[in-house]
Design an enzyme around this catalytic site. Structure first.
Site, short mmCIF file in Angstrom:
data_model
loop_
_atom_site.label_atom_id
_atom_site.label_comp_id
_atom_site.label_asym_id
_atom_site.label_seq_id
_atom_site.Cartn_x
_atom_site.Cartn_y
_atom_site.Cartn_z
N LYS A 94 1.43 -1.32 0.38
CA LYS A 94 0.27 0.19 0.19
C LYS A 94 0.99 1.06 0.25
O LYS A 94 0.59 2.53 0.40
CB LYS A 94 -0.93 0.03 1.15
CG LYS A 94 -2.64 -1.52 0.72
CD LYS A 94 -2.90 -1.26 0.05
CE LYS A 94 -3.89 -2.57 -0.24
NZ LYS A 94 -5.10 -2.22 -1.01
N ARG A 95 2.32 1.16 -0.34
CA ARG A 95 2.87 2.60 -0.58
C ARG A 95 2.99 2.77 0.74
O ARG A 95 3.41 3.88 0.94
CB ARG A 95 2.64 3.05 -1.71
CG ARG A 95 2.33 2.71 -3.22
CD ARG A 95 3.29 1.64 -3.24
NE ARG A 95 3.65 1.07 -4.49
CZ ARG A 95 3.04 -0.24 -5.38
NH1 ARG A 95 3.10 -1.38 -4.08
NH2 ARG A 95 3.14 -0.41 -6.40
N LEU A 142 -2.15 9.35 3.89
CA LEU A 142 -2.84 8.92 4.50
C LEU A 142 -3.48 7.99 3.91
O LEU A 142 -3.31 8.05 2.37
CB LEU A 142 -3.59 10.59 4.43
CG LEU A 142 -5.50 9.45 4.91
CD1 LEU A 142 -5.88 9.86 6.21
CD2 LEU A 142 -6.33 10.83 4.69
N LEU A 199 -6.18 6.88 2.25
CA LEU A 199 -7.58 6.91 1.65
C LEU A 199 -8.71 5.88 2.00
O LEU A 199 -9.88 6.72 1.88
CB LEU A 199 -7.34 7.63 0.40
CG LEU A 199 -6.06 8.66 -0.02
CD1 LEU A 199 -5.78 9.45 -0.98
CD2 LEU A 199 -7.25 9.92 0.83
N GLU A 201 4.44 15.14 5.42
CA GLU A 201 4.00 15.96 6.81
C GLU A 201 4.89 14.70 8.20
O GLU A 201 5.31 15.27 8.76
CB GLU A 201 2.48 15.14 7.23
CG GLU A 201 1.24 16.64 6.49
CD GLU A 201 0.01 16.76 6.75
OE1 GLU A 201 -0.49 17.39 7.67
OE2 GLU A 201 -0.59 15.43 6.73
N GLU A 216 -3.23 16.63 -1.67
CA GLU A 216 -4.02 16.83 -0.75
C GLU A 216 -5.09 18.22 -1.72
O GLU A 216 -6.61 17.48 -1.95
CB GLU A 216 -4.21 17.64 0.50
CG GLU A 216 -3.25 16.77 1.72
CD GLU A 216 -2.11 16.32 1.12
OE1 GLU A 216 -1.98 16.96 0.52
OE2 GLU A 216 -1.36 15.86 2.43
N ARG A 226 -7.32 15.92 -4.22
CA ARG A 226 -8.35 14.63 -3.70
C ARG A 226 -9.41 15.63 -2.62
O ARG A 226 -10.59 14.88 -2.10
CB ARG A 226 -7.76 13.88 -2.52
CG ARG A 226 -6.08 13.44 -2.38
CD ARG A 226 -6.29 12.33 -3.46
NE ARG A 226 -5.46 11.48 -4.65
CZ ARG A 226 -4.91 11.29 -5.85
NH1 ARG A 226 -5.53 11.24 -6.55
NH2 ARG A 226 -3.46 10.42 -5.69
N GLY A 277 -3.95 17.22 7.61
CA GLY A 277 -4.41 17.26 8.62
C GLY A 277 -3.45 16.83 9.94
O GLY A 277 -3.62 16.42 10.54
C1 1HE Z 1 -3.33 4.07 -1.24
C2 1HE Z 1 -2.06 4.95 -1.33
C3 1HE Z 1 -2.51 5.84 0.07
C4 1HE Z 1 -1.21 3.67 -3.06
N1 1HE Z 1 -4.07 5.04 0.67
N2 1HE Z 1 -4.10 3.58 -0.49
N3 1HE Z 1 -2.17 10.31 -0.91
C5 1HE Z 1 -2.38 10.29 -2.91
O1 1HE Z 1 -2.88 10.96 -3.12
C6 1HE Z 1 -1.44 9.60 -2.29
C7 1HE Z 1 -1.66 8.52 -3.32
N4 1HE Z 1 -0.49 7.21 -4.11
C8 1HE Z 1 -0.17 7.32 -5.00
O2 1HE Z 1 -0.36 8.73 -6.45
C9 1HE Z 1 0.82 6.67 -5.74
O3 1HE Z 1 -0.03 5.08 -4.70
C10 1HE Z 1 2.21 6.62 -5.68
C11 1HE Z 1 2.34 7.35 -6.57
C12 1HE Z 1 2.87 6.82 -4.35
C13 1HE Z 1 2.41 5.44 -6.28
O4 1HE Z 1 2.57 4.78 -6.84
P1 1HE Z 1 2.23 3.25 -7.35
O5 1HE Z 1 2.56 3.17 -9.37
O6 1HE Z 1 3.67 2.93 -7.17
O7 1HE Z 1 1.18 2.28 -6.66
P2 1HE Z 1 -0.07 2.49 -6.59
O8 1HE Z 1 -0.40 0.90 -8.17
O9 1HE Z 1 -0.45 3.21 -7.29
O10 1HE Z 1 -0.48 1.57 -5.36
C14 1HE Z 1 -0.37 0.41 -5.03
C15 1HE Z 1 -0.95 -0.09 -3.93
O11 1HE Z 1 -0.99 0.92 -2.53
C16 1HE Z 1 -2.89 0.87 -4.76
O12 1HE Z 1 -3.32 -0.67 -4.21
P3 1HE Z 1 -3.98 -1.88 -5.03
O13 1HE Z 1 -4.70 -2.83 -4.07
O14 1HE Z 1 -4.78 -1.94 -6.61
O15 1HE Z 1 -3.20 -2.53 -5.12
C17 1HE Z 1 -3.22 1.60 -4.38
O16 1HE Z 1 -4.72 1.82 -3.82
C18 1HE Z 1 -2.18 1.95 -2.91
N5 1HE Z 1 -2.31 3.04 -2.59
N6 1HE Z 1 -1.03 5.22 -2.17
C19 1HE Z 1 -4.32 4.43 0.69
N7 1HE Z 1 -2.47 6.60 -0.43
C20 1HE Z 1 -3.78 13.64 7.73
S1 1HE Z 1 -3.97 14.24 6.02
C21 1HE Z 1 -3.28 13.78 4.97
C22 1HE Z 1 -3.54 13.90 3.64
C23 1HE Z 1 -3.11 12.88 2.87
O17 1HE Z 1 -2.26 12.53 3.26
S2 1HE Z 1 -3.67 13.59 1.20
C24 1HE Z 1 -2.50 12.25 0.82
C25 1HE Z 1 -2.62 10.79 0.16
#
Ligand code: 1HE
Length: 262
Positions: free
Chosen positions: A28-29, A67, A69, A115, A135, A138, A143
């Protein structure tokens, strides 16, 4: 090398005086679930007595995708408030804890991952690292203390730009704007972070304590108050037996000199 209280998603290994805390959800990265945020807090609040510095790193291709998500969907406003405060407690346990923390950064360092990195005292990025605050995309806001800690590093204007435009900084750019203090070749972040943590662990504990707890407060005080706090902390630090012993060693020619290649 000795492992301590492991949960499946977090591993803490002690190497002499350095704790290595590893995020372990590579599938889940290393997205930060509530369980992982609680485990991080617990780990930093209960580091064994002999630990003098810590490193935080992530397993797999990325440091942290922020986070989790998948846990965001069902949360109402009150739950959201408490969730954010939970993150704040964890980030405080890192930044205002007992030992300095070095972040070893590679791959994605995004959203809550940035963060988390910003709550650490020293950041080392390898050439695979990239930094973003998605963020905005999204439809949410930071937070996990990012609105306080990230502008301290790069200023409000750069953080606003990152969130408004989705700008992504590579390791080079991150070093240029002060988001990280060190940049190393791909694959070298952890070894550099451990090297730095060992140096930090060799400092007098009171100096490290002053840097973690006095310096950030002084930076936020009016200059007259800041100078007064500085004088108090400086007097306490120099009166410690360890400071006296180190000074004595230096005056007898037994302490390491400052070298320009250190
Ligand atoms: C996740 C998450 C996650 C990956 N929550 N499951 N963060 C983001 O908006 C970043 C979202 N993630 C990405 O943009 C990409 O995953 C990455 C650039 C980090 C990595 O890409 P990649 O190609 O290596 O991996 P992937 O194929 O996108 O993800 C592999 C799996 O991890 C996949 O799940 P699967 O079940 O389909 O294998 C993804 O859904 C899962 N995954 N990132 C849940 N973030 C206190 S407030 C803080 C607010 C925030 O942090 S908002 C920003 C959230």
């Amino acid at each position: 090398m000795r492992p301590t209280d492991d949960t499946p998603d977090l591993q803490c290994t002690i190497e002499d005086t350095v704790a290595i805390v590893r995020l372990r959800r590579p599938a889940k990265r290393n997205a930060l679930s509530d369980g992982l945020i609680l485990a991080l807090r617990q780990t930093f609040e209960t580091l064994p007595e002999g630990v003098r510095a810590a490193v935080i790193c992530g397993e797999g291709e990325h440091f942290c995708a922020g986070l989790d998500l998948s846990e965001l969907r069902e949360r109402d406003a009150v739950q959201g408030l408490h969730h954010s405060r939970l993150w704040h407690q964890t980030m405080d346990a890192i930044e205002r804890g007992r030992v300095p923390v070095v972040a070893a950064l590679h791959g994605a360092v995004v959203g809550g991952g940035l963060e988390l990195a910003s709550a650490c005292h020293v950041r080392v990025a390898d050439d695979s690292a990239y930094f973003a605050l998605p963020e905005g995309t999204r439809g949410i806001f930071v937070g996990g203390s990012g609105s306080v800690r990230i502008p301290r590093l790069i200023g409000v204007a750069r953080m606003t730009d990152m969130m408004l435009t989705g700008r992504v900084y590579d390791a080079d750019g991150a070093e240029r704007i002060g988001l990280v203090q060190y940049r190393v070749a791909a694959g070298q972040a952890l070894s550099k972070a451990i090297e730095l943590a060992r140096r930090i662990a060799a400092n007098a504990p009171m100096t490290n304590y002053a840097l973690m707890h006095a310096l950030p407060r002084i930076a936020e005080q009016a200059s007259d108050h800041g100078l007064f706090t500085e004088a108090l902390i400086s007097a306490i630090a120099q009166a410690a037996p360890e400071a006296k012993a180190r000074l004595h060693d230096f005056l007898r020619g037994k302490a390491a000199k400052v070298r320009k290649d250190a």
